[in-house]
Scaffold this motif. Structure first.
Motif, mmCIF file in Angstrom:
data_model
loop_
_atom_site.group_PDB
_atom_site.id
_atom_site.type_symbol
_atom_site.label_atom_id
_atom_site.label_comp_id
_atom_site.label_asym_id
_atom_site.label_seq_id
_atom_site.Cartn_x
_atom_site.Cartn_y
_atom_site.Cartn_z
ATOM 1 N N MET A 107 17.994 35.689 -36.189
ATOM 2 C CA MET A 107 16.788 35.952 -35.427
ATOM 3 C C MET A 107 16.964 37.253 -34.644
ATOM 4 N N ARG A 108 15.969 38.037 -34.611
ATOM 5 C CA ARG A 108 16.007 39.344 -33.959
ATOM 6 C C ARG A 108 15.664 39.221 -32.480
ATOM 7 N N ASP A 109 16.411 39.947 -31.650
ATOM 8 C CA ASP A 109 16.149 39.960 -30.218
ATOM 9 C C ASP A 109 14.964 40.883 -29.949
ATOM 10 N N LYS A 110 13.899 40.341 -29.376
ATOM 11 C CA LYS A 110 12.672 41.113 -29.152
ATOM 12 C C LYS A 110 12.820 42.130 -28.026
ATOM 13 N N THR A 111 13.885 42.036 -27.234
ATOM 14 C CA THR A 111 14.049 42.957 -26.113
ATOM 15 C C THR A 111 14.769 44.241 -26.497
ATOM 16 N N GLN A 112 15.254 44.331 -27.731
ATOM 17 C CA GLN A 112 15.959 45.534 -28.167
ATOM 18 C C GLN A 112 15.004 46.716 -28.211
ATOM 19 N N THR A 113 15.499 47.878 -27.773
ATOM 20 C CA THR A 113 14.651 49.063 -27.852
ATOM 21 C C THR A 113 14.706 49.676 -29.244
ATOM 22 N N ASN A 114 15.860 49.670 -29.867
ATOM 23 C CA ASN A 114 15.992 50.175 -31.233
ATOM 24 C C ASN A 114 16.070 48.986 -32.177
ATOM 25 N N SER A 115 15.096 48.896 -33.049
ATOM 26 C CA SER A 115 15.034 47.775 -33.968
ATOM 27 C C SER A 115 16.107 47.915 -35.037
ATOM 28 N N THR A 116 16.640 46.787 -35.469
ATOM 29 C CA THR A 116 17.640 46.792 -36.525
ATOM 30 C C THR A 116 17.021 46.517 -37.888
ATOM 31 N N VAL A 117 15.740 46.262 -37.928
ATOM 32 C CA VAL A 117 15.067 45.989 -39.189
ATOM 33 C C VAL A 117 14.920 47.299 -39.955
ATOM 34 N N PRO A 118 15.381 47.331 -41.214
ATOM 35 C CA PRO A 118 15.252 48.578 -41.987
ATOM 36 C C PRO A 118 13.792 48.974 -42.141
ATOM 37 N N GLY A 119 13.529 50.220 -42.006
ATOM 38 C CA GLY A 119 12.179 50.725 -42.193
ATOM 39 C C GLY A 119 11.383 50.884 -40.918
ATOM 40 N N ASP A 120 11.796 50.237 -39.827
ATOM 41 C CA ASP A 120 11.027 50.324 -38.583
ATOM 42 C C ASP A 120 10.975 51.751 -38.046
ATOM 43 N N ARG A 121 12.075 52.454 -38.120
ATOM 44 C CA ARG A 121 12.073 53.836 -37.635
ATOM 45 C C ARG A 121 11.173 54.721 -38.481
ATOM 46 N N LEU A 122 11.196 54.504 -39.803
ATOM 47 C CA LEU A 122 10.316 55.290 -40.677
ATOM 48 C C LEU A 122 8.853 54.978 -40.397
ATOM 49 N N ILE A 123 8.549 53.721 -40.179
ATOM 50 C CA ILE A 123 7.160 53.339 -39.890
ATOM 51 C C ILE A 123 6.708 53.983 -38.593
ATOM 52 N N ARG A 124 7.562 53.915 -37.575
ATOM 53 C CA ARG A 124 7.222 54.494 -36.277
ATOM 54 C C ARG A 124 7.064 56.018 -36.384
ATOM 55 N N ALA A 125 7.982 56.671 -37.088
ATOM 56 C CA ALA A 125 7.906 58.129 -37.256
ATOM 57 C C ALA A 125 6.660 58.522 -38.041
ATOM 58 N N GLY A 126 6.356 57.776 -39.098
ATOM 59 C CA GLY A 126 5.162 58.057 -39.883
ATOM 60 C C GLY A 126 3.888 57.888 -39.087
ATOM 61 N N ALA A 127 3.854 56.857 -38.248
ATOM 62 C CA ALA A 127 2.674 56.644 -37.405
ATOM 63 C C ALA A 127 2.492 57.792 -36.421
ATOM 64 N N ILE A 128 3.600 58.271 -35.854
ATOM 65 C CA ILE A 128 3.513 59.388 -34.912
ATOM 66 C C ILE A 128 3.007 60.643 -35.617
ATOM 67 N N VAL A 129 3.566 60.952 -36.776
ATOM 68 C CA VAL A 129 3.131 62.143 -37.521
ATOM 69 C C VAL A 129 1.667 62.014 -37.916
ATOM 70 N N PHE A 130 1.264 60.832 -38.360
ATOM 71 C CA PHE A 130 -0.123 60.617 -38.768
ATOM 72 C C PHE A 130 -1.084 60.836 -37.602
ATOM 73 N N PHE A 131 -0.770 60.258 -36.443
ATOM 74 C CA PHE A 131 -1.683 60.380 -35.308
ATOM 75 C C PHE A 131 -1.692 61.785 -34.717
ATOM 76 N N VAL A 132 -0.567 62.486 -34.778
ATOM 77 C CA VAL A 132 -0.558 63.892 -34.351
ATOM 78 C C VAL A 132 -1.448 64.713 -35.280
ATOM 79 N N GLY A 133 -1.332 64.473 -36.578
ATOM 80 C CA GLY A 133 -2.188 65.165 -37.541
ATOM 81 C C GLY A 133 -3.652 64.830 -37.356
ATOM 82 N N THR A 134 -3.945 63.572 -37.056
ATOM 83 C CA THR A 134 -5.324 63.154 -36.821
ATOM 84 C C THR A 134 -5.902 63.840 -35.590
ATOM 85 N N ALA A 135 -5.140 63.840 -34.507
ATOM 86 C CA ALA A 135 -5.617 64.473 -33.272
ATOM 87 C C ALA A 135 -5.816 65.970 -33.472
ATOM 88 N N ALA A 136 -4.871 66.625 -34.137
ATOM 89 C CA ALA A 136 -4.996 68.061 -34.372
ATOM 90 C C ALA A 136 -6.190 68.372 -35.263
#
Length: 85
Positions: free
Chosen positions: A1-30
């Motif tokens: 079971m994953r600890d929900k209080t962790q700041t860095n997720s250990t689930v593979p792909g979470d960092r890519l999802i977060r990075a992709g969302a940031i790039v997408f929203f920056v592109g959308t705003a621009a």
């Protein structure tokens, strides 16, 4: 079971999802900031807007890669758990 209080997720792909969302929203705003004066009729059509919209696409692809990585890791875990010992 994953600890929900962790700041860095250990689930593979979470960092890519977060990075992709940031790039997408920056592109959308621009893109929106760039297109707004054109829609108001104060500037000619900004040709570099195509590059900004491509930034949105790149963000979408990065997030998609993260989702695929998460799904693949989940399948590997499920397959490893379902094999007889």
């Amino acid at each position: 079971m994953r600890d929900k209080t962790q700041t860095n997720s250990t689930v593979p792909g979470d960092r890519l999802i977060r990075a992709g969302a940031i790039v997408f929203f920056v592109g959308t705003a621009a893109t929106l900031v760039t297109v707004a004066p054109f829609l108001l009729g104060t500037t000619p059509f900004p040709t570099y807007m195509f590059g900004l919209s491509m930034l949105m696409g790149v963000g979408f692809l990065i997030a998609g890669a993260g989702v695929l990585q998460s799904v693949a890791a989940g399948r590997r875990r499920a397959r490893a758990g379902s094999q007889p010992s």
